[in-house]
Design an enzyme around this catalytic site. Structure first.
Site: not given
Length: 448
Positions: A11, A105-106
């Site tokens: 993350d 983003d993850e």
């Protein structure tokens, strides 16, 4: 669960804000908020410096400004975010063929398919530490928090434990020890409503949840939710890491500066959104059966209504007609802040509406490129000139004399620019007329 800790969850920390701080030296170490910059906007991401003042994702920008008035409020640069995300996802795929992105983003990574000598705790820990260093390098300085565990659920929980820039590896057999003291809200799908239902029966932590039988949870929450919650309470999660995640829905929504009260205008906006959704469906070769509208009222109450068609469609007239019908059932007299249209139940084929009634005309839906009566009504009065000249806080710009920079603020016919890039020290600030021919917007400069 797996016998080894072989599921990694990565993350990127405060991603949008971190990209802005990377590319804007004067903002490093300072509060940054990315999202809608007006009072009607919503926070997408807040830097950790802004979070210290209580600013959080999904908070209204109005409240964020009240809590942290000295933060930099930026409208966002999706080209920069996508490019940075692509660099990270490319790095992850070079490590394992099984990478499941969840968002920009993850992502999950299956370490069982990585080129590792074994899956012992020391081995995966060293790999994760090196991966974080490599993320820092390929992003130009961003940090990532990582969790490694025997399942996706526990790996995601672990990645949140030592944010930012943290690493937690959960040895197999210790999952329940880790989970028991945690609040039930860490379980996916446990939102405020479920938290309240569980609180009423004395369940606050996962340890409390483990004392409730599956039958009782099913009675409280329904079969699917109750069964899933019971399984995760005991860390039972055998979901695989899937390299290709199926698109679940296609949607378009907008937040408006002034509360909408004119029903005809709302219907016109839904029609336009339906056209955008249909275009995106066709571009992806998809169609869908379920049409949903999302309406956020003046008091932030969010409502949704949906209807399911007999067969999939990618036709804007059909989607628009259903969206407008759904709006008819809602009381919007107090004003509407947000409207959205979505299509789900996706398929990769389209069947015409064989049973559509010809005596059900849709005079308000127009073919692509033509104006409906509602469009004409909504655009009868031309909008006033934009006093910001189209410049938005955070935009990348270039000036013929001063070079590259970014928009600090704009309005009343002027735009203020700070001239700096990721590779320079904090730069000077200058103000120009919004129609200055020497100043223009550019695509962001992305750090390799």
């Amino acid at each position: 669960m797996r016998a080894q800790a072989s599921v990694l969850h990565l993350d990127l920390d405060a991603f949008f804000a971190a990209v802005e701080q990377r590319d804007k030296p004067s903002l490093r170490g300072k509060p940054v908020v990315v999202g809608g910059v007006s009072g009607r906007g919503v926070v997408a991401t807040a830097s950790y410096e802004a979070r210290a003042y209580g600013v959080r994702s999904a908070m209204s920008t109005r409240e964020a400004r009240a809590r942290c008035p000295h933060a930099a409020y930026l409208s966002g640069r999706f080209e920069a975010y996508r490019a940075t995300s692509a660099a990270v996802m490319g790095l992850l795929r070079s490590c394992s063929p099984l990478v499941e992105p969840l968002s920009l983003d993850e992502a999950f990574v299956d370490l069982a398919r990585a080129d590792l000598p074994d899956l012992e705790i020391d081995t995966v820990t060293v790999f994760a530490e090196q991966l974080r260093d490599r993320v820092h390098d390929v992003t130009g300085g961003l940090t990532a928090s990582v969790g490694v565990a025997s399942s996706k659920f526990v790996a995601k929980v672990a990645s949140d434990l030592e944010k930012p820039d943290g690493l937690v590896v959960v040895p197999p057999g210790t999952e329940l020890e880790l989970l028991r003291p945690m609040h039930v809200s860490v379980v996916p799908g446990v939102g405020p409503a479920t938290v309240e239902r569980l609180r009423r029966v004395g369940v606050h932590t996962i340890a409390d949840l483990q004392q409730i039988s599956e039958d009782e949870l099913v009675r409280m929450l329904g079969k699917a939710h109750g069964h899933g919650l019971h399984q995760l309470a005991f860390a039972r999660d055998d979901r695989p890491v899937e390299a290709e995640r199926e698109t679940k829905s296609v949607s378009v929504e907008g937040t408006y500066e002034q509360d909408l009260t004119d029903r005809k205008l709302m219907e016109s906006l839904l029609t336009r959104q339906a056209t955008d959704v249909a275009r995106r469906l066709r571009k992806s070769g998809l169609s869908g059966r379920t049409v949903t509208i999302k309406v956020r009222l003046y008091d932030f109450t969010t409502l949704s209504r949906s209807t399911t068609l007999a067969s999939p469609t990618d036709d804007e007239a059909v989607i628009g007609r259903q969206a407008r019908r759904l709006l008819e059932d809602l009381d919007t007299s107090g004003g509407v802040r947000l409207l959205g249209v979505g299509v789900s139940g996706l398929a990769d084929w389209v069947q015409d509406e064989l049973f559509a009634a010809e005596d059900d005309p849709d005079p308000e839906a127009a073919s692509e490129g033509s104006a409906t009566p509602l469009d004409r009504a909504a655009t009868a009065v031309p909008p006033p000139p934009d006093p910001s000249g189209g410049f938005r806080p955070g935009n990348d710009v270039v000036h013929d004399e001063h070079g590259r920079g970014w928009v600090w603020g704009a309005g009343k016919g002027v735009v203020t620019v700070r001239f700096e890039t990721a590779e320079t020290p904090p730069g000077p600030v200058r103000t120009f007329a919004v129609d200055d021919p020497a100043l223009s917007r550019i695509n962001p400069v992305v750090t390799d």
